[in-house]
Design an enzyme around this catalytic site. Sequence first.
Site, PDB file in Angstrom:
ATOM      1  N   HIS A   1      -1.233  -3.416  -8.196  1.00 29.10           N
ATOM      2  CA  HIS A   1      -1.667  -2.893  -8.486  1.00 29.10           C
ATOM      3  C   HIS A   1      -2.024  -1.561  -9.024  1.00 29.10           C
ATOM      4  O   HIS A   1      -2.214  -2.389 -11.001  1.00 29.10           O
ATOM      5  CB  HIS A   1       0.144  -1.997  -9.287  1.00 29.10           C
ATOM      6  CG  HIS A   1       1.832  -2.439  -8.641  1.00 29.10           C
ATOM      7  ND1 HIS A   1       1.638  -2.603  -7.195  1.00 29.10           N
ATOM      8  CD2 HIS A   1       2.171  -3.518  -8.630  1.00 29.10           C
ATOM      9  CE1 HIS A   1       3.133  -3.030  -7.436  1.00 29.10           C
ATOM     10  NE2 HIS A   1       2.911  -3.894  -7.622  1.00 29.10           N
TER      11      HIS A   1
ATOM     12  N   ASP B   1       0.773  -1.506   0.176  1.00 24.09           N
ATOM     13  CA  ASP B   1       0.054  -0.266   0.229  1.00 24.09           C
ATOM     14  C   ASP B   1       0.870   1.827   0.186  1.00 24.09           C
ATOM     15  O   ASP B   1       0.724   2.056   0.785  1.00 24.09           O
ATOM     16  CB  ASP B   1      -0.926  -0.019   1.261  1.00 24.09           C
ATOM     17  CG  ASP B   1      -2.268  -1.085   1.285  1.00 24.09           C
ATOM     18  OD1 ASP B   1      -2.316  -1.994   0.219  1.00 24.09           O
ATOM     19  OD2 ASP B   1      -2.346  -1.787   2.695  1.00 24.09           O
TER      20      ASP B   1
END
Length: 197
Positions: free
Chosen positions: A41, A13
């Site tokens: 992603h 993250d």
Amino acid sequence: MKNIAVVGSQWGDEGKGKIVDWLSEQADIVIRFQGGHNAGHTLVIEGITYKLRLLPSGIVRKNKISIIGNGVVIDPWALLDEIKEIKEKGIDVNSENFMISEAANLILPFHREMDEIREDAAGKSKIGTTRRGIGPAYEDKVGRRSIRVMDLRSEKNLDQRLETVLMHHNAIRKGLGKKYSKRTNLKKIFYKLPQKY
């Protein structure tokens, strides 16, 4: 020749994929050098959303070469699914724009099973693994008993390496009172992966 490396200092993250995608506009080659398919992603380019897990971010850019490096642990089935998904969105993935290091290690079904077995056996000490086999695959890599992409080229060598890795995994399974793991048919994987590593 200029090189840029994007390295994260925490677990997930962080937005590394978005940064790499931004930098990839100016790059010729984009390489993913470590990790597995536990994180994703999400990229939005020209209004199209791409969710990548194993493929390098540069794959969505034209005239770029994307490489999965030897530090990545690859679940071949997850990779093939991801290639199929991205092709359905109009991205061409072929041996000219996508390559895999022959030294990259494979995540096989017994890695996922071991991940689940150990997580369940940990009880209250669970670490919250994704159960995708990434940790056990890295353990085999470090222990020099893993199956690498290059091992798919020789059936004899592959059989020997499978014997070694299964001996290790089955000893742990026996200790935890679980059934032995059987061989995985890996021949089909080779024919579905891009042939140019």
